[in-house]
Design a protein around this motif. Sequence first.
Motif, PDB file in Angstrom:
ATOM      1  N   LEU A  96      -8.950  37.179  68.506  1.00 21.56           N
ATOM      2  CA  LEU A  96      -7.737  36.769  68.831  1.00 21.56           C
ATOM      3  C   LEU A  96      -7.393  37.950  69.526  1.00 21.56           C
ATOM      4  CD1 LEU A  96      -5.667  38.526  66.378  1.00 21.56           C
ATOM      5  CD2 LEU A  96      -7.006  37.434  65.201  1.00 21.56           C
ATOM      6  N   THR A  97      -6.244  37.516  69.837  1.00 23.74           N
ATOM      7  CA  THR A  97      -5.004  38.125  70.560  1.00 23.74           C
ATOM      8  C   THR A  97      -3.733  38.159  69.830  1.00 23.74           C
ATOM      9  OG1 THR A  97      -6.618  37.923  72.983  1.00 23.74           O
ATOM     10  CG2 THR A  97      -3.915  39.404  73.113  1.00 23.74           C
ATOM     11  N   TYR A  98      -2.586  39.516  70.075  1.00 23.70           N
ATOM     12  CA  TYR A  98      -1.626  39.890  69.540  1.00 23.70           C
ATOM     13  C   TYR A  98      -0.915  39.151  70.850  1.00 23.70           C
ATOM     14  CZ  TYR A  98      -3.769  41.032  64.938  1.00 23.70           C
ATOM     15  OH  TYR A  98      -4.716  40.965  64.052  1.00 23.70           O
ATOM     16  N   ARG A  99      -0.204  38.166  70.688  1.00 17.76           N
ATOM     17  CA  ARG A  99       0.534  38.388  71.748  1.00 17.76           C
ATOM     18  C   ARG A  99       2.681  37.772  71.028  1.00 17.76           C
ATOM     19  NH1 ARG A  99      -2.163  37.608  75.850  1.00 17.76           N
ATOM     20  NH2 ARG A  99      -4.691  35.919  75.670  1.00 17.76           N
ATOM     21  N   ASP A 100       2.211  38.027  70.465  1.00 21.42           N
ATOM     22  CA  ASP A 100       3.930  38.185  69.740  1.00 21.42           C
ATOM     23  C   ASP A 100       3.706  39.260  68.399  1.00 21.42           C
ATOM     24  OD1 ASP A 100       5.886  37.910  67.525  1.00 21.42           O
ATOM     25  OD2 ASP A 100       5.331  36.544  66.883  1.00 21.42           O
ATOM     26  N   PRO A 101       5.319  40.247  69.471  1.00 22.25           N
ATOM     27  CA  PRO A 101       5.086  41.555  69.213  1.00 22.25           C
ATOM     28  C   PRO A 101       5.440  42.090  67.153  1.00 22.25           C
ATOM     29  CG  PRO A 101       7.507  40.325  70.241  1.00 22.25           C
ATOM     30  CD  PRO A 101       6.104  39.772  70.035  1.00 22.25           C
ATOM     31  N   GLU A 102       5.839  40.908  66.692  1.00 21.39           N
ATOM     32  CA  GLU A 102       6.298  41.053  65.281  1.00 21.39           C
ATOM     33  C   GLU A 102       4.818  41.332  64.259  1.00 21.39           C
ATOM     34  OE1 GLU A 102       9.031  38.449  63.867  1.00 21.39           O
ATOM     35  OE2 GLU A 102      10.617  39.949  65.260  1.00 21.39           O
ATOM     36  N   TYR A 107       1.168  40.871  59.739  1.00 22.61           N
ATOM     37  CA  TYR A 107       0.349  40.641  59.125  1.00 22.61           C
ATOM     38  C   TYR A 107      -0.779  42.148  58.571  1.00 22.61           C
ATOM     39  CZ  TYR A 107      -5.222  41.691  60.398  1.00 22.61           C
ATOM     40  OH  TYR A 107      -6.289  42.307  60.005  1.00 22.61           O
ATOM     41  N   LEU A 108      -0.521  42.890  58.906  1.00 23.10           N
ATOM     42  CA  LEU A 108      -0.977  44.403  58.182  1.00 23.10           C
ATOM     43  C   LEU A 108      -0.330  44.512  56.786  1.00 23.10           C
ATOM     44  CD1 LEU A 108      -1.255  46.794  61.234  1.00 23.10           C
ATOM     45  CD2 LEU A 108      -3.350  45.062  59.274  1.00 23.10           C
ATOM     46  N   LYS A 109       0.926  44.823  56.912  1.00 17.77           N
ATOM     47  CA  LYS A 109       2.324  44.441  55.728  1.00 17.77           C
ATOM     48  C   LYS A 109       1.595  43.403  54.509  1.00 17.77           C
ATOM     49  CE  LYS A 109       6.109  46.787  57.577  1.00 17.77           C
ATOM     50  NZ  LYS A 109       7.765  46.385  57.553  1.00 17.77           N
ATOM     51  N   ALA A 110       1.029  42.070  54.678  1.00 21.56           N
ATOM     52  CA  ALA A 110       0.320  40.948  54.273  1.00 21.56           C
ATOM     53  C   ALA A 110      -0.551  41.160  53.773  1.00 21.56           C
ATOM     54  CB  ALA A 110       0.092  39.595  54.910  1.00 21.56           C
ATOM     55  N   LEU A 113      -2.102  47.010  54.256  1.00 19.46           N
ATOM     56  CA  LEU A 113      -1.978  47.814  55.282  1.00 19.46           C
ATOM     57  C   LEU A 113      -1.457  48.056  55.565  1.00 19.46           C
ATOM     58  CD1 LEU A 113      -5.789  45.740  56.365  1.00 19.46           C
ATOM     59  CD2 LEU A 113      -5.396  47.599  54.601  1.00 19.46           C
ATOM     60  N   ASP A 114      -0.782  48.905  55.661  1.00 21.54           N
ATOM     61  CA  ASP A 114       1.108  49.368  56.038  1.00 21.54           C
ATOM     62  C   ASP A 114       0.736  50.808  56.594  1.00 21.54           C
ATOM     63  OD1 ASP A 114       3.978  48.467  54.261  1.00 21.54           O
ATOM     64  OD2 ASP A 114       1.859  47.806  53.805  1.00 21.54           O
ATOM     65  N   PHE A 115      -0.214  51.179  55.693  1.00 21.25           N
ATOM     66  CA  PHE A 115      -1.024  52.662  56.587  1.00 21.25           C
ATOM     67  C   PHE A 115      -1.758  52.370  57.967  1.00 21.25           C
ATOM     68  CE2 PHE A 115      -4.424  50.788  53.609  1.00 21.25           C
ATOM     69  CZ  PHE A 115      -5.509  50.708  54.489  1.00 21.25           C
ATOM     70  N   VAL A 116      -1.981  51.369  58.390  1.00 23.87           N
ATOM     71  CA  VAL A 116      -2.713  51.338  59.172  1.00 23.87           C
ATOM     72  C   VAL A 116      -1.836  51.001  60.906  1.00 23.87           C
ATOM     73  CG1 VAL A 116      -4.371  49.574  60.906  1.00 23.87           C
ATOM     74  CG2 VAL A 116      -5.043  50.113  58.318  1.00 23.87           C
ATOM     75  N   LEU A 117      -0.622  50.047  60.246  1.00 17.56           N
ATOM     76  CA  LEU A 117       0.591  50.019  61.470  1.00 17.56           C
ATOM     77  C   LEU A 117       1.056  51.420  61.668  1.00 17.56           C
ATOM     78  CD1 LEU A 117       2.771  48.150  61.870  1.00 17.56           C
ATOM     79  CD2 LEU A 117       4.010  48.077  60.464  1.00 17.56           C
ATOM     80  N   GLU A 118       0.909  52.478  60.451  1.00 17.90           N
ATOM     81  CA  GLU A 118       1.943  54.042  60.576  1.00 17.90           C
ATOM     82  C   GLU A 118       1.145  54.806  61.446  1.00 17.90           C
ATOM     83  OE1 GLU A 118       2.286  55.648  56.491  1.00 17.90           O
ATOM     84  OE2 GLU A 118       3.498  53.721  55.826  1.00 17.90           O
ATOM     85  N   GLU A 127       1.442  46.944  70.397  1.00 19.09           N
ATOM     86  CA  GLU A 127       1.638  45.892  69.393  1.00 19.09           C
ATOM     87  C   GLU A 127       1.405  44.653  69.799  1.00 19.09           C
ATOM     88  OE1 GLU A 127       4.680  46.757  66.451  1.00 19.09           O
ATOM     89  OE2 GLU A 127       3.889  48.587  66.383  1.00 19.09           O
ATOM     90  N   ILE A 128       1.579  44.688  71.336  1.00 22.54           N
ATOM     91  CA  ILE A 128       0.574  43.059  71.888  1.00 22.54           C
ATOM     92  C   ILE A 128      -0.172  43.252  72.762  1.00 22.54           C
ATOM     93  CG2 ILE A 128       3.555  42.465  71.448  1.00 22.54           C
ATOM     94  CD1 ILE A 128       4.047  42.088  74.369  1.00 22.54           C
ATOM     95  N   ASP A 129      -1.143  41.829  72.928  1.00 24.02           N
ATOM     96  CA  ASP A 129      -1.667  42.177  74.207  1.00 24.02           C
ATOM     97  C   ASP A 129      -2.540  43.159  73.911  1.00 24.02           C
ATOM     98  OD1 ASP A 129      -0.406  39.651  75.266  1.00 24.02           O
ATOM     99  OD2 ASP A 129       1.259  41.234  77.110  1.00 24.02           O
ATOM    100  N   ILE A 130      -2.908  43.222  72.213  1.00 21.86           N
ATOM    101  CA  ILE A 130      -4.109  43.191  72.245  1.00 21.86           C
ATOM    102  C   ILE A 130      -5.007  42.247  70.944  1.00 21.86           C
ATOM    103  CG2 ILE A 130      -3.154  45.812  72.175  1.00 21.86           C
ATOM    104  CD1 ILE A 130      -2.797  45.477  68.881  1.00 21.86           C
ATOM    105  N   THR A 131      -6.634  42.993  70.999  1.00 21.99           N
ATOM    106  CA  THR A 131      -7.193  42.209  70.858  1.00 21.99           C
ATOM    107  C   THR A 131      -8.449  42.759  69.596  1.00 21.99           C
ATOM    108  OG1 THR A 131      -8.950  42.651  72.427  1.00 21.99           O
ATOM    109  CG2 THR A 131      -8.358  41.294  72.845  1.00 21.99           C
TER     110      THR A 131
END
Length: 252
Positions: A96-102, A107-110, A113-118, A127-131
């Motif tokens: 999948l590809t993240y195109r929405d900045p939120e 996803y990570l907070k749900a 996995l907040d530590f991954v986001l940090e 935070e967008i256009d990554i696969t």
Amino acid sequence: MAFGLSGPLLAHEYWIEPLDFTVAPDGRMMAFLKVGSELKGSTFPYIPAQFQSFTITNSQGTLDHKGIVGDSPALQVAEPVAGLNILAYHSNANRLTYRDPELLEKYLKAEGLDFVLEAHRENGWPEIDITETYTRNAKALVQVGPYDGGEDQALGLPFELVVEGSPYAPDTERVRVQLLWQGEPVADYPINVFIKEAEVTTARVHTDKAGFAEVDVPESGFVLLNAVHIARPEAKDTPFYESFWASMTFGR
């Protein structure tokens, strides 16, 4: 200790949902493959091109489930082997590809996995256009006939939940569950818990130093456990993230 999850869960769980978690020896063991949120979702038929393995482990060992393409439920077994049957599904990788900045943050907070986001933000990564490639590692426990001492076991899935003993042992109100990554315990890691009785309740537990967490076993209904491992692949020219989703279901 568990705490309630707030807000809608963005991430989609993938799980095996037997029609019955306890089956008569002369009955028929059947199970759906499902994807969705909070135990509501879509079903998928038996399609070998979509998985690496789909197995049943019991007192006779581990055997590949050989269905018919298009079967729904995806697993259908007449006269199953008596005792504990461990159903396991290891999917092929999807992308999948993240195109929405939120989307990445939600996803990570749900998934806890907040530590991954940090770490992602500390590194200044986009935070967008990554696969991301993701692989599902789903298990379910079905008891055929009366409880006979059968136990769950590690099956060698990349990311795996293993129940200590069996939720079908007499007078069982709670079970310990171990989370494994490449066969090794994962300490201090979140597991989302969904319990379906008259309605669905959600919570989160964290593993201890040995990778164990305790989970309630309802008198009626079933439990879905879900955890996600996500990391940067070491190889170049690969997706930005690689994730593995582990799930486990059991019930009465």
